[in-house]
Design an enzyme around this catalytic site. Structure first.
Site, PDB file in Angstrom:
ATOM      1  CG  MET A 213     -10.639 -10.725  -0.079  1.00  0.00           C
ATOM      2  SD  MET A 213      -9.234 -11.730  -0.564  1.00  0.00           S
ATOM      3  CE  MET A 213      -8.320 -10.576  -1.570  1.00  0.00           C
ATOM      4  N   PRO A 214     -10.518  -7.564  -0.739  1.00  0.00           N
ATOM      5  CG  PRO A 214      -8.553  -6.666  -1.615  1.00  0.00           C
ATOM      6  CD  PRO A 214      -9.859  -7.286  -2.020  1.00  0.00           C
TER       7      PRO A 214
END
Lengths: 127, 127, 127
Positions: free
Chosen positions: B1-2
C-alpha cells in the site's frame, strides 16, 4: 515544509525553470508565511506526449507553456489564504517568468503537520 | 500500500538507488507493519537545476546526496509510529546506503484505506 | 480537476501511452462524472531499476507492463463510486490498451475542492 512538484513540457531553458521555481517559492513565503529557507521543490520535464492538458477547460486557454504545480503542505490555511496563494503564484509567474496566468495550474495536497521530517529522522513540526 | 516516491539528483549509481529503495522499504515493514511484499516505489532522478532544496533549513545541513521521500499511505498510524518510521528510515539509509541522516527528507500523505487498488480493478482494502 | 500521475517502465511506444491516458480519462468521465474537458495528466517513464513493484502481492501477478496510477481528486465520492472507478479503469486499460487487469495499480489522494486553481490564479471550485 511545502514540497512542491512542478511539471512542465520539455525544451524550456534552465533560466526559465529557475524563474518559475523562484516565483512559486516567493508566493508561498508572501502568502502562507513560511520561512524563506523552507524551500523544497522538484521539477520534472515531460515530452508533449507525456504532458496532457485540456486547452480550454473552464474557458481558460492553455498553451504548451502550461505549468502544473502540485504543492503538498500542512493543513490549516484558511480559504482566503489559499486564494491569495493562487493569485500570487499566477501574478509572479506572469511578472517574473513571462507566463500567461491561464497557463498556471495549481493543486494543493494537505497533510498533518506531523507528517514531515526535514532530516535526522525527526518529526520537527510535531509538538 | 504505501506508494513511495523517491527523488534524488542524477549521477548516482544503480547500486546506490537499490540500497535506498531497500532501506526505505525495510523501515516501512519494521515500523508500520506492512507485509514485506507490499512494495511499490518509483524513483526519479533530477538534474541539480531541477532538484531544489535549502541547504540549511532548520539548521540541518543538506548536500547533493539529499533524498526526498514522499510516502502515500493509509491514514491511522499514531504519531509514535510515524516518528519511529522517520527515525528508522534515516538510520537504515545511513547504515545501508551511507547517507548522512541530515540528507533524508520525508513527507507522508495519508489517504483512506479504500483508496487503493492493487490490481484487477478491485478495492482490496475496502471492507 | 483530477490530476493524474501515470508511472510506467520505459520502452513503451507512444501509441501505448496515448491509449493508457485515454482509458484512464474515459473511466473518470464515466464513473466520477467529471466533464470530458477536465483532463490533466502527467506520464513518467522509469527505467526498470527505478520502477519497483512486488510481482505477487495479494496474489496478483504483475509484470513489467504494470501501470501505477495516482489520482488526486476532490473528496466526496462514495465508496461505490470509487469502486466503479477502479473497475472501469482496469476494464478500459484491458480493452483499449491490452493490459492485463492485474497490471493496474491505482491510488487516490483526496483534497478539498478549494484546493484547485485551473488558471488565472483563481480557485474556480471554491464557493
Amino acid at each position: 515544509m511545502p514540497l512542491v512538484r512542478i511539471s512542465l513540457t520539455t525544451s524550456k531553458p534552465e533560466s526559465h525553470k529557475r524563474k518559475v521555481s523562484e516565483a512559486v517559492h516567493r508566493a508561498l513565503v508572501e502568502t502562507i508565511s513560511i520561512p524563506a529557507q523552507d524551500r523544497f521543490q522538484v521539477i520534472t520535464e515531460h515530452s508533449p506526449a507525456d504532458f496532457i492538458y485540456d486547452p480550454e477547460y473552464m474557458n481558460i486557454h492553455r498553451t504548451n507553456d502550461l505549468v502544473i504545480i502540485q504543492i503538498t503542505l500542512s493543513a490549516g490555511r484558511t480559504l482566503e489564504v489559499r486564494k491569495s496563494l493562487y493569485r500570487r503564484i499566477a501574478e509572479l509567474l506572469n511578472q517574473e517568468a513571462g507566463l500567461r496566468k491561464e497557463d498556471v495550474f495549481i493543486n494543493l495536497v494537505e497533510t498533518a503537520k506531523e507528517n514531515w521530517s526535514f532530516g535526522n529522522g525527526e518529526a520537527q513540526y510535531a509538538t
